[in-house]
Design a protein around this motif. Structure first.
Motif, PDB file in Angstrom:
ATOM      1  N   ALA A 217      -5.108   8.133 -26.521  1.00 23.28           N
ATOM      2  CA  ALA A 217      -3.713   8.407 -26.155  1.00 23.28           C
ATOM      3  C   ALA A 217      -2.816   7.193 -26.384  1.00 23.28           C
ATOM      4  CB  ALA A 217      -3.637   8.861 -24.697  1.00 23.28           C
ATOM      5  N   ASP A 218      -3.339   5.997 -26.047  1.00 22.77           N
ATOM      6  CA  ASP A 218      -2.509   4.795 -26.172  1.00 22.77           C
ATOM      7  C   ASP A 218      -2.034   4.587 -27.607  1.00 22.77           C
ATOM      8  OD1 ASP A 218      -2.652   4.337 -23.547  1.00 22.77           O
ATOM      9  OD2 ASP A 218      -4.148   2.710 -23.664  1.00 22.77           O
ATOM     10  N   SER A 219      -2.995   4.608 -28.536  1.00 21.30           N
ATOM     11  CA  SER A 219      -2.615   4.326 -29.914  1.00 21.30           C
ATOM     12  C   SER A 219      -1.801   5.465 -30.526  1.00 21.30           C
ATOM     13  CB  SER A 219      -3.859   4.043 -30.756  1.00 21.30           C
ATOM     14  OG  SER A 219      -4.731   5.139 -30.692  1.00 21.30           O
ATOM     15  N   LEU A 220      -2.036   6.700 -30.028  1.00 23.28           N
ATOM     16  CA  LEU A 220      -1.299   7.840 -30.584  1.00 23.28           C
ATOM     17  C   LEU A 220       0.158   7.867 -30.131  1.00 23.28           C
ATOM     18  CD1 LEU A 220      -3.809  10.835 -30.318  1.00 23.28           C
ATOM     19  CD2 LEU A 220      -2.856   9.889 -32.407  1.00 23.28           C
ATOM     20  N   TYR A 221       0.369   7.548 -28.852  1.00 25.93           N
ATOM     21  CA  TYR A 221       1.707   7.800 -28.297  1.00 25.93           C
ATOM     22  C   TYR A 221       2.513   6.533 -28.027  1.00 25.93           C
ATOM     23  CZ  TYR A 221      -0.817  12.123 -27.876  1.00 25.93           C
ATOM     24  OH  TYR A 221      -1.603  13.196 -28.168  1.00 25.93           O
ATOM     25  N   GLU A 222       1.860   5.377 -28.102  1.00 21.94           N
ATOM     26  CA  GLU A 222       2.579   4.135 -27.826  1.00 21.94           C
ATOM     27  C   GLU A 222       3.750   3.934 -28.788  1.00 21.94           C
ATOM     28  OE1 GLU A 222       3.965   0.226 -28.144  1.00 21.94           O
ATOM     29  OE2 GLU A 222       2.666   1.093 -29.724  1.00 21.94           O
ATOM     30  N   PRO A 223       3.585   4.217 -30.102  1.00 19.07           N
ATOM     31  CA  PRO A 223       4.695   3.974 -31.031  1.00 19.07           C
ATOM     32  C   PRO A 223       5.985   4.671 -30.591  1.00 19.07           C
ATOM     33  CG  PRO A 223       2.705   4.467 -32.257  1.00 19.07           C
ATOM     34  CD  PRO A 223       2.379   4.688 -30.811  1.00 19.07           C
TER      35      PRO A 223
ATOM     36  N   ALA B 174      -8.629  19.384 -30.661  1.00 16.70           N
ATOM     37  CA  ALA B 174      -7.751  18.685 -29.724  1.00 16.70           C
ATOM     38  C   ALA B 174      -7.764  17.185 -29.968  1.00 16.70           C
ATOM     39  CB  ALA B 174      -8.200  18.979 -28.298  1.00 16.70           C
ATOM     40  N   SER B 175      -6.674  16.529 -29.622  1.00 17.83           N
ATOM     41  CA  SER B 175      -6.633  15.069 -29.716  1.00 17.83           C
ATOM     42  C   SER B 175      -7.521  14.487 -28.616  1.00 17.83           C
ATOM     43  CB  SER B 175      -5.198  14.573 -29.565  1.00 17.83           C
ATOM     44  OG  SER B 175      -4.698  14.908 -28.284  1.00 17.83           O
ATOM     45  N   ASP B 176      -7.974  13.280 -28.837  1.00 18.32           N
ATOM     46  CA  ASP B 176      -8.893  12.636 -27.919  1.00 18.32           C
ATOM     47  C   ASP B 176      -8.100  11.866 -26.855  1.00 18.32           C
ATOM     48  OD1 ASP B 176     -10.732  11.076 -26.649  1.00 18.32           O
ATOM     49  OD2 ASP B 176     -11.780  10.461 -28.480  1.00 18.32           O
ATOM     50  N   PRO B 177      -8.312  12.191 -25.564  1.00 19.92           N
ATOM     51  CA  PRO B 177      -7.534  11.519 -24.522  1.00 19.92           C
ATOM     52  C   PRO B 177      -7.698   9.990 -24.546  1.00 19.92           C
ATOM     53  CG  PRO B 177      -9.001  13.183 -23.568  1.00 19.92           C
ATOM     54  CD  PRO B 177      -9.263  13.159 -25.030  1.00 19.92           C
ATOM     55  N   SER B 178      -8.872   9.506 -25.014  1.00 22.71           N
ATOM     56  CA  SER B 178      -9.073   8.050 -24.993  1.00 22.71           C
ATOM     57  C   SER B 178      -8.264   7.358 -26.086  1.00 22.71           C
ATOM     58  CB  SER B 178     -10.564   7.724 -25.140  1.00 22.71           C
ATOM     59  OG  SER B 178     -10.985   8.076 -26.437  1.00 22.71           O
TER      60      SER B 178
ATOM     61  N   ASP C 191     -10.721  14.318 -20.063  1.00 18.92           N
ATOM     62  CA  ASP C 191     -10.591  12.958 -19.526  1.00 18.92           C
ATOM     63  C   ASP C 191     -11.933  12.459 -18.997  1.00 18.92           C
ATOM     64  OD1 ASP C 191      -7.922  13.169 -20.061  1.00 18.92           O
ATOM     65  OD2 ASP C 191      -7.328  13.612 -18.003  1.00 18.92           O
ATOM     66  N   TRP C 192     -12.098  11.153 -19.012  1.00 16.82           N
ATOM     67  CA  TRP C 192     -13.294  10.586 -18.396  1.00 16.82           C
ATOM     68  C   TRP C 192     -13.261  10.843 -16.899  1.00 16.82           C
ATOM     69  CZ3 TRP C 192     -14.845   7.352 -14.540  1.00 16.82           C
ATOM     70  CH2 TRP C 192     -16.208   6.971 -14.571  1.00 16.82           C
ATOM     71  N   MET C 193     -14.413  11.197 -16.325  1.00 20.65           N
ATOM     72  CA  MET C 193     -14.513  11.353 -14.873  1.00 20.65           C
ATOM     73  C   MET C 193     -15.916  10.979 -14.429  1.00 20.65           C
ATOM     74  SD  MET C 193     -14.542  15.539 -14.709  1.00 20.65           S
ATOM     75  CE  MET C 193     -13.391  15.844 -16.049  1.00 20.65           C
ATOM     76  N   PRO C 194     -16.053  10.481 -13.200  1.00 23.05           N
ATOM     77  CA  PRO C 194     -17.402  10.136 -12.722  1.00 23.05           C
ATOM     78  C   PRO C 194     -18.258  11.394 -12.650  1.00 23.05           C
ATOM     79  CG  PRO C 194     -15.706   9.335 -11.186  1.00 23.05           C
ATOM     80  CD  PRO C 194     -15.025  10.214 -12.177  1.00 23.05           C
ATOM     81  N   ASP C 195     -19.561  11.251 -12.904  1.00 26.71           N
ATOM     82  CA  ASP C 195     -20.470  12.411 -12.848  1.00 26.71           C
ATOM     83  C   ASP C 195     -20.397  13.121 -11.505  1.00 26.71           C
ATOM     84  OD1 ASP C 195     -21.277  11.917 -15.395  1.00 26.71           O
ATOM     85  OD2 ASP C 195     -23.161  10.906 -14.857  1.00 26.71           O
ATOM     86  N   ALA C 196     -20.267  12.339 -10.438  1.00 28.58           N
ATOM     87  CA  ALA C 196     -20.278  12.947  -9.101  1.00 28.58           C
ATOM     88  C   ALA C 196     -19.032  13.806  -8.884  1.00 28.58           C
ATOM     89  CB  ALA C 196     -20.371  11.868  -8.025  1.00 28.58           C
ATOM     90  N   TYR C 197     -17.908  13.384  -9.468  1.00 30.94           N
ATOM     91  CA  TYR C 197     -16.667  14.180  -9.382  1.00 30.94           C
ATOM     92  C   TYR C 197     -16.871  15.505 -10.097  1.00 30.94           C
ATOM     93  CZ  TYR C 197     -11.637  15.263 -10.215  1.00 30.94           C
ATOM     94  OH  TYR C 197     -10.394  15.857 -10.290  1.00 30.94           O
ATOM     95  N   ARG C 198     -17.437  15.421 -11.299  1.00 34.82           N
ATOM     96  CA  ARG C 198     -17.708  16.629 -12.091  1.00 34.82           C
ATOM     97  C   ARG C 198     -18.653  17.569 -11.331  1.00 34.82           C
ATOM     98  NH1 ARG C 198     -17.222  17.378 -17.602  1.00 34.82           N
ATOM     99  NH2 ARG C 198     -16.945  15.143 -17.950  1.00 34.82           N
ATOM    100  N   ASP C 199     -19.749  17.009 -10.801  1.00 32.41           N
ATOM    101  CA  ASP C 199     -20.741  17.844 -10.110  1.00 32.41           C
ATOM    102  C   ASP C 199     -20.148  18.495  -8.864  1.00 32.41           C
ATOM    103  OD1 ASP C 199     -22.475  17.061 -12.051  1.00 32.41           O
ATOM    104  OD2 ASP C 199     -23.532  15.573 -10.822  1.00 32.41           O
ATOM    105  N   THR C 200     -19.349  17.717  -8.133  1.00 31.35           N
ATOM    106  CA  THR C 200     -18.722  18.260  -6.921  1.00 31.35           C
ATOM    107  C   THR C 200     -17.819  19.432  -7.270  1.00 31.35           C
ATOM    108  OG1 THR C 200     -18.750  16.103  -5.851  1.00 31.35           O
ATOM    109  CG2 THR C 200     -17.200  17.715  -4.968  1.00 31.35           C
ATOM    110  N   LEU C 201     -17.034  19.254  -8.328  1.00 30.50           N
ATOM    111  CA  LEU C 201     -16.122  20.329  -8.729  1.00 30.50           C
ATOM    112  C   LEU C 201     -16.875  21.555  -9.220  1.00 30.50           C
ATOM    113  CD1 LEU C 201     -13.231  18.466 -10.531  1.00 30.50           C
ATOM    114  CD2 LEU C 201     -12.978  20.022  -8.605  1.00 30.50           C
ATOM    115  N   ILE C 202     -17.910  21.331 -10.032  1.00 32.22           N
ATOM    116  CA  ILE C 202     -18.673  22.485 -10.535  1.00 32.22           C
ATOM    117  C   ILE C 202     -19.259  23.256  -9.357  1.00 32.22           C
ATOM    118  CG2 ILE C 202     -20.758  23.190 -11.792  1.00 32.22           C
ATOM    119  CD1 ILE C 202     -20.161  21.045 -13.862  1.00 32.22           C
TER     120      ILE C 202
END
Lengths: 318, 95
Positions: B68-74, B62-66, A27-38
């Motif tokens: 997800a909308d187009s994959l699972y909306e149907p 793996a499928s791409d989380p971004s 999932d997308w996450m802010p760099d700072a979130y990633r760095d904090t977790l690492i």
């Protein structure tokens, strides 16, 4: 990426966190979130691994076979916990080798408690009871952490760790009910480990620079001072029950709040140990470095063996 | 060759006969056999499993989380795929 786009991504990210939707590796996450977790997860991993050393010191000198088997199992668990955590850090893109090199170079920190020496068998009791007790107090809320792999690792760790505290308390109870010399040994271990155990929760909330952001990201669910207070409230009656005295002249129960009030922690000592000037900092890091160097031939042999096996399989198929 | 060159493996454990293998975590090992042995030591110390699968992490696509909308909306818009979509008259049972 355009700036307003990042702002939008950050807004969506925080919305997920606010709705208790877990964040997963891709999932997308802010760099700072990633760095904090690492930073946090690798420190946590290092603590598990370095934490094997003070107890490893007593495996060969355990008083009987039962105690030895239990201590071995506990130390083996800590190695496993280190692995779960290094793996969780890797899901964020941290390089395993680099992470470990940072420990060995002194760049990365680990829990300051492991820089204290284990001078007697009673210390195995004090560590299980107090150090693992404090660790569990810290780790239970982390099972609900917003980052999926970290939260899942913590669930496993907490499940396994519940026996660690009990075996420590059992050692303390046995010594406290033993000869006067044994009881004195237990008291001495409590005297030496009580304050360092309280320091495990980290600086006071007012001094803790990461707390506020980590709470907003739900990496942290409770503040250092809240957790420390819980630990004191739970542990003091346990000490009383087995006839040991908490080494704090200012300790008293406040009937109005229902909490124990306790004395001022020696923060100079805490920062000294964090900065590398504790009694065993050098020994611990040296031991890790030596372990890596001395284990090199084993890793090389394993790699050579794997290659040989792969070639043999190839020949068979040919 | 150092540890860094050992590949990463994903570990799946079947906890008992009749259940499917479930992802439990990952580890590094020189080869598949070693990955199974390490997984045994790390993930089944308390009788958590009777069978282990290991798969090199690189081989997981793996499928791409971004997306997800187009994959699972149907699937979201086809509520008639669920039994609760249908009206069953009162008095009808075993349906």
């Amino acid at each position: 990426m355009k700036e307003n786009n990042i702002e939008e991504l950050e807004r969506q990210f925080q919305e997920k966190i606010d709705n208790d939707i877990k964040i997963e590796p891709r999932d997308w996450m802010p760099d700072a979130y990633r760095d904090t977790l690492i930073r946090q997860i690798s420190q946590h991993a290092h603590s598990e691994i370095v934490g094997m050393l003070p107890e490893g010191n007593w495996i060969t000198r355990a008083p009987n076979l039962r105690r030895k088997a239990v201590l071995l199992a506990k130390v083996q668990d800590e190695a496993g916990h280190g692995l779960y955590l290094y793996s969780a850090a890797e899901t964020l893109g941290a390089d395993r080798e680099e992470t470990i090199d940072d420990l060995h170079s002194g760049k990365a920190k680990y829990s300051s408690i492991f820089n204290y020496p284990t001078l007697s068998w009673a210390d195995m009791g004090a560590i299980g009871w107090l150090v693992d007790g404090a660790a569990i107090m810290n780790q239970v809320p982390l099972c609900r952490c917003s980052y999926g792999p970290y939260a899942r690792a913590m669930v496993r760790v907490c499940k396994e760790e519940s026996f660690h505290q009990r075996q420590g308390f059992e050692i303390m109870t046995t010594l406290a009910n033993g000869t006067p010399e044994q009881k004195a040994m237990a008291q001495d271990a409590l005297n030496r480990f009580w304050w360092p155990a309280l320091m495990m929760f980290g600086p006071n909330d007012a001094e803790s620079k990461h707390t506020e952001q980590s709470m907003r990201w739900k990496i942290k669910r409770q503040t250092n001072d809240e957790l420390r207070q819980q630990f004191v409230d739970i542990t003091v009656p346990q000490a009383e029950m087995i006839g040991l005295t908490i080494p704090d002249a200012d300790l008293k129960f406040n009937t109005e709040t229902g909490h124990y009030e306790f004395g001022e922690i020696n923060w100079d000592e805490f920062w000294q140990v964090v900065k590398g000037n504790g009694p065993c900092n050098k020994d611990r890091v040296d031991a890790r470095r030596k372990a890596k160097e001395n284990g090199m031939w084993v890793r090389e042999a394993a790699a050579a063996y794997a290659e040989k096996r792969a070639n043999r399989n190839k020949e068979k198929r040919a | 060759m150092s540890n860094a060159n050992w590949p990463l493996w994903e570990v799946f454990i079947r906890s008992k006969q009749g259940l499917s293998h479930k992802h439990v975590g990952s580890l590094r090992a020189a080869d598949a056999q070693m990955a199974v042995e390490n997984a045994r030591d790390v993930y089944t110390r308390r009788s958590e499993g009777i069978s282990i699968w290991v798969v090199q992490s690189n081989d997981v696509f793996a499928s791409d989380p971004s997306e997800a909308d187009s994959l699972y909306e149907p699937a979201d818009s086809k509520v008639y795929r669920h039994p609760t979509f249908y009206d069953v008259p009162d008095g009808i049972s075993h349906m």
